[in-house]
Scaffold this motif. Structure first.
Motif, mmCIF file in Angstrom:
data_model
loop_
_atom_site.group_PDB
_atom_site.id
_atom_site.type_symbol
_atom_site.label_atom_id
_atom_site.label_comp_id
_atom_site.label_asym_id
_atom_site.label_seq_id
_atom_site.Cartn_x
_atom_site.Cartn_y
_atom_site.Cartn_z
ATOM 1 N N ALA A 197 -85.801 48.603 113.677
ATOM 2 C CA ALA A 197 -86.958 47.702 113.688
ATOM 3 C C ALA A 197 -87.682 47.735 112.344
ATOM 4 O O ALA A 197 -88.165 46.707 111.856
ATOM 5 N N ARG B 232 -88.031 40.805 106.693
ATOM 6 C CA ARG B 232 -88.657 39.570 107.128
ATOM 7 C C ARG B 232 -89.918 39.228 106.335
ATOM 8 O O ARG B 232 -90.215 38.056 106.120
ATOM 9 N N VAL C 103 -99.856 36.205 118.563
ATOM 10 C CA VAL C 103 -99.497 36.691 117.229
ATOM 11 C C VAL C 103 -100.723 36.761 116.323
ATOM 12 O O VAL C 103 -100.808 37.595 115.424
ATOM 13 N N LEU C 104 -101.696 35.876 116.575
ATOM 14 C CA LEU C 104 -102.909 35.898 115.767
ATOM 15 C C LEU C 104 -103.934 36.895 116.294
ATOM 16 O O LEU C 104 -104.998 37.070 115.711
ATOM 17 N N MET D 99 -87.268 46.303 124.108
ATOM 18 C CA MET D 99 -88.039 45.715 123.021
ATOM 19 C C MET D 99 -88.946 44.613 123.559
ATOM 20 O O MET D 99 -88.582 43.882 124.478
ATOM 21 N N HIS D 100 -90.140 44.550 122.993
ATOM 22 C CA HIS D 100 -91.027 43.405 123.207
ATOM 23 C C HIS D 100 -91.118 42.669 121.883
ATOM 24 O O HIS D 100 -91.320 43.311 120.855
ATOM 25 N N VAL D 101 -91.029 41.364 121.928
ATOM 26 C CA VAL D 101 -91.208 40.569 120.710
ATOM 27 C C VAL D 101 -92.199 39.450 120.993
ATOM 28 O O VAL D 101 -92.104 38.795 122.034
ATOM 29 N N SER D 102 -93.157 39.259 120.102
ATOM 30 C CA SER D 102 -94.067 38.113 120.217
ATOM 31 C C SER D 102 -93.904 37.244 118.983
ATOM 32 O O SER D 102 -93.913 37.755 117.864
ATOM 33 N N VAL D 103 -93.778 35.933 119.206
ATOM 34 C CA VAL D 103 -93.698 35.007 118.080
ATOM 35 C C VAL D 103 -94.691 33.870 118.266
ATOM 36 O O VAL D 103 -95.166 33.620 119.374
ATOM 37 N N ALA D 104 -94.968 33.187 117.171
ATOM 38 C CA ALA D 104 -95.948 32.107 117.165
ATOM 39 C C ALA D 104 -95.359 30.827 117.773
ATOM 40 O O ALA D 104 -94.163 30.752 118.052
ATOM 41 N N ASP E 35 -85.494 45.681 109.893
ATOM 42 C CA ASP E 35 -85.643 44.257 110.238
ATOM 43 C C ASP E 35 -86.966 43.703 109.728
ATOM 44 O O ASP E 35 -87.019 42.625 109.126
ATOM 45 N N ARG F 89 -78.871 40.844 121.809
ATOM 46 C CA ARG F 89 -79.206 42.249 121.959
ATOM 47 C C ARG F 89 -78.981 42.765 123.385
ATOM 48 O O ARG F 89 -78.638 43.920 123.571
ATOM 49 N N PRO G 41 -99.843 36.991 110.531
ATOM 50 C CA PRO G 41 -98.875 37.774 111.313
ATOM 51 C C PRO G 41 -97.852 36.814 111.908
ATOM 52 O O PRO G 41 -98.238 35.826 112.519
ATOM 53 N N VAL G 42 -96.586 37.062 111.719
ATOM 54 C CA VAL G 42 -95.587 36.130 112.236
ATOM 55 C C VAL G 42 -94.848 36.691 113.438
ATOM 56 O O VAL G 42 -94.159 35.966 114.151
ATOM 57 N N MET G 43 -94.986 37.985 113.670
ATOM 58 C CA MET G 43 -94.231 38.587 114.767
ATOM 59 C C MET G 43 -94.833 39.935 115.144
ATOM 60 O O MET G 43 -95.278 40.677 114.284
ATOM 61 N N HIS G 44 -94.849 40.205 116.451
ATOM 62 C CA HIS G 44 -95.141 41.553 116.951
ATOM 63 C C HIS G 44 -93.841 42.088 117.540
ATOM 64 O O HIS G 44 -93.183 41.364 118.285
ATOM 65 N N VAL G 45 -93.521 43.325 117.249
ATOM 66 C CA VAL G 45 -92.355 43.946 117.863
ATOM 67 C C VAL G 45 -92.765 45.304 118.423
ATOM 68 O O VAL G 45 -93.465 46.061 117.747
#
Lengths: 413, 413
Positions: free
Chosen positions: A52, A59, B13-14, B38-43, A55, B59, A36-40
């Motif tokens: 979304a 990706r 993310v994991l 928006m919420h975004v989670s990245v590694a 997008d 944004r 998993p590389v991203m949560h949105v």
């Protein structure tokens, strides 16, 4: 393979609900070798959801989305998906029949509002939901496969197992993870001991997190095959454990209460507690674990001084002279709990969790711990923990469990 | 004003950690009249973080990011921010001094690794962290203000209050929220009573959530001014409370333990508990609240039958004949706790939390509750709760607290 996880719902974006689905799905994806590389998370807004979706599809090759498939006016996911695909919605007769049957089986009639749940974008596939009225949807945008599941965790999880997991990770590259849990050393000291194992460009990777005084070392191993990833994972975990020694108490989701419980079961011994500032938290932690009646007899939560005196036999002169937060009091509490319960071990805690009740000599965060065992001298230790009430209480409970762990493990050797 | 919330960390993310920060920040933003979109989670990947920062800045005018500010090699947020801003990192001497002082105050020497926490992108501002070594960072990209806070919840929350909240929502359009907490009625029955108040197009909006048997009604009111939003909010809350009556026990973050604690304080009375299957959870809940020593004397966590007999005086013949999960046992437990503690009220719980220990007559989830009071007959009630061990335990603890709440509130009238 990479994936994006998309969570849809006002309640998430507005902070009314914590998104546990994304973490659950990520964990499962990782286990299948998908990264998993991203949560949105986006709100129940048709335009925002469609954007979304587009997008995410650009990706990665896999998108898992949850939420917004219900029958009410704020369930807009299917409409947004149709927008993102550039197609129309149409009723799926099989799905409609299944929803009607769902209601019939419960002696109810389907209300008109539920009809929308049988609609899907042209070209998409409905996914059966055995636990609810909202079917899922599988769709393709370019080369990306997108799955849409209901947001209700129990339905989402069953549908993941039914429709998604079987399609993933049969062979090929995988990522395996493990967690090594420690207590008794700060995070930066742990990092110091791990040294070059924590280098960013290494495989397996090694990182740390901390909660309630427990420092967890997370190891993640990528490999071309399951066997290769497993071999590297185990080698790194062994090296981590070697460097950290006796502070390691367990793996993965194991808590200090689990570690203590396992050891007590192994040696056939029992424990009781005497708690003041933790108010019952140690007993609660020990009994979180099914089967704890084999070794946990009970806890004397003596919050009031009168209870310490009358239930545990802490001397009135001790409370008068040294106070309830003192070596003499915590020692008497542990010995009282041992006597009253007939347990093999007793741990005791008394301290000032705050925010009030501190003094210059005994500031907030001061906590005394006692450990009594039949035929051995009772020991007592004092600590001062930083932080707020709940943090002091959680650290204290873990410290007491760790004290017991160290004692039993000495005796098991 | 809109905002994006950015959460940084492999563990998120994991799926190793559930992101509670994003929900907390959203809730606070909404209260300040800022709408999180928006919420975004990245590694922990420098490129991915930098891209997410740039995306978020395009944004909205406000970005709140958490995580990745620690001293270890996987803490890359400051580097990624510098990349996104197109500037270099430099040491901030004031921040460096503060970190050295943080260690000195705890009798430790700063290790070299922590130096990186004093580095910030050129043009950015350091934000003081009173609870840890990682300062926050405030930066500008175009017209967007970005805040970077540590991922440790307690540090993040304090820094929000210190550095961000005071800058928001001085005037103009606002959204105000309130929560009304109830116990004793299912979610769909509550919804039935609320009827048209729950219509989607209404302002204020009304929705429900449920946890541990507590059904919370959330009201959100949008208005052009604070006064207008407040007026509508209060009118709707009053209507909700009128329709729900005695099941309402508190507002916003108030728990059943808070409600009981307030009432006990008001009438100057005390409580003790006798717990079996909850293992100390009721005591823990009552003492979550500072100042609980004014009314909570203690809890007898009698997990083993021998403890029920010897500490609380439950008759051996009762345990033999009816078992530990029975009306006779729960009654004797409550009366024993009342006698041993000298409290005004005692509540008792004994049940089968599972997964094992159930039988045809007493299936898993069967729980007996007792309530004893000096000079009044002891009452006992049985319930059967669905769900897993931790769910049964939480429901049971709340049920016991509610039983006490109803008794005291009858007597306060």
């Amino acid at each position: 393979m990479n994936a994006v996880i998309l969570s849809i719902g006002d309640e998430l974006v507005l902070g009314q609900t914590v998104d546990t689905n994304a973490a659950w799905l990520s964990d499962r994806l990782v286990a299948c070798g998908v990264m998993p590389v991203m949560h949105v998370s986006v709100a129940d807004d048709r335009g925002a959801i469609a954007e979304a979706i587009r997008d995410a599809a650009e990706r990665t090759k896999l998108v898992i989305a949850t939420g917004g498939l219900g029958p009410t006016e704020d369930d807009l996911t299917r409409f947004a998906l149709a927008d993102a695909m550039g197609v129309e919605l149409a009723v799926d007769e099989t799905a409609l029949g299944a929803i009607e049957e769902f209601f019939r089986a419960r002696g109810r009639t389907m209300i008109d509002r539920n009809r929308v749940q049988a609609m899907k974008p042209a070209g998409a596939t409905m996914l059966e939901n055995p636990l609810g009225t909202a079917p899922g949807i599988r769709a393709l945008i370019g080369e990306t496969t997108l799955y849409f599941l209901p947001g209700v965790p129990v339905e989402m999880r069953r549908m993941w197992e039914l429709h998604i997991e079987p399609t993933l990770g049969a062979d090929g590259a995988v990522i395996l993870g493990a967690k090594i849990n420690t207590f008794g050393m700060g995070e930066s000291d742990v990092a110091e001991k791990l040294g070059e194992l924590m280098a960013r460009d290494r495989n397996p990777t090694v990182g740390t997190t901390v909660e309630g005084g427990v420092v967890s070392v997370r190891v993640r191993s990528a490999g071309d095959t399951n066997a290769a990833a497993r071999r590297e994972l185990e080698a790194t975990c062994a090296e981590v454990e070697k460097r950290l020694g006796g502070i390691v108490f367990g793996h993965d989701d194991a808590t200090l209460a689990d570690a203590v419980g396992e050891m007590l079961k192994r040696c056939g011994r029992t424990v009781a507690c005497a708690e003041s500032c933790t108010g019952g938290l140690v007993g609660k932690m020990l009994t979180d674990r099914p089967g704890s009646s084999a070794y946990f007899l009970g806890s004397f939560v003596t919050y009031a001084d009168a209870m310490k005196r009358e239930v545990l036999g802490v001397g009135a002169e001790v409370l008068e002279r040294d106070g309830a937060v003192s070596e003499a009091a915590v020692t008497a509490m542990a010995e009282g709990a041992l006597d009253c319960s007939g347990a093999d071990y007793a741990v005791s805690i008394t301290g000032i969790a705050g925010p009030d009740g501190g003094s210059a000599q005994k500031p907030v965060g001061t906590v005394w711990f006692g450990l009594a065992q039949r035929g051995r001298p009772t020991v007592a230790e004092r600590r001062r923990f930083p932080g707020e009430r709940d943090i002091v209480r959680e650290r204290s409970a873990n410290f007491a469990l760790n004290l017991l762990r160290l004692r039993i493990s000495d005796q098991l050797l």
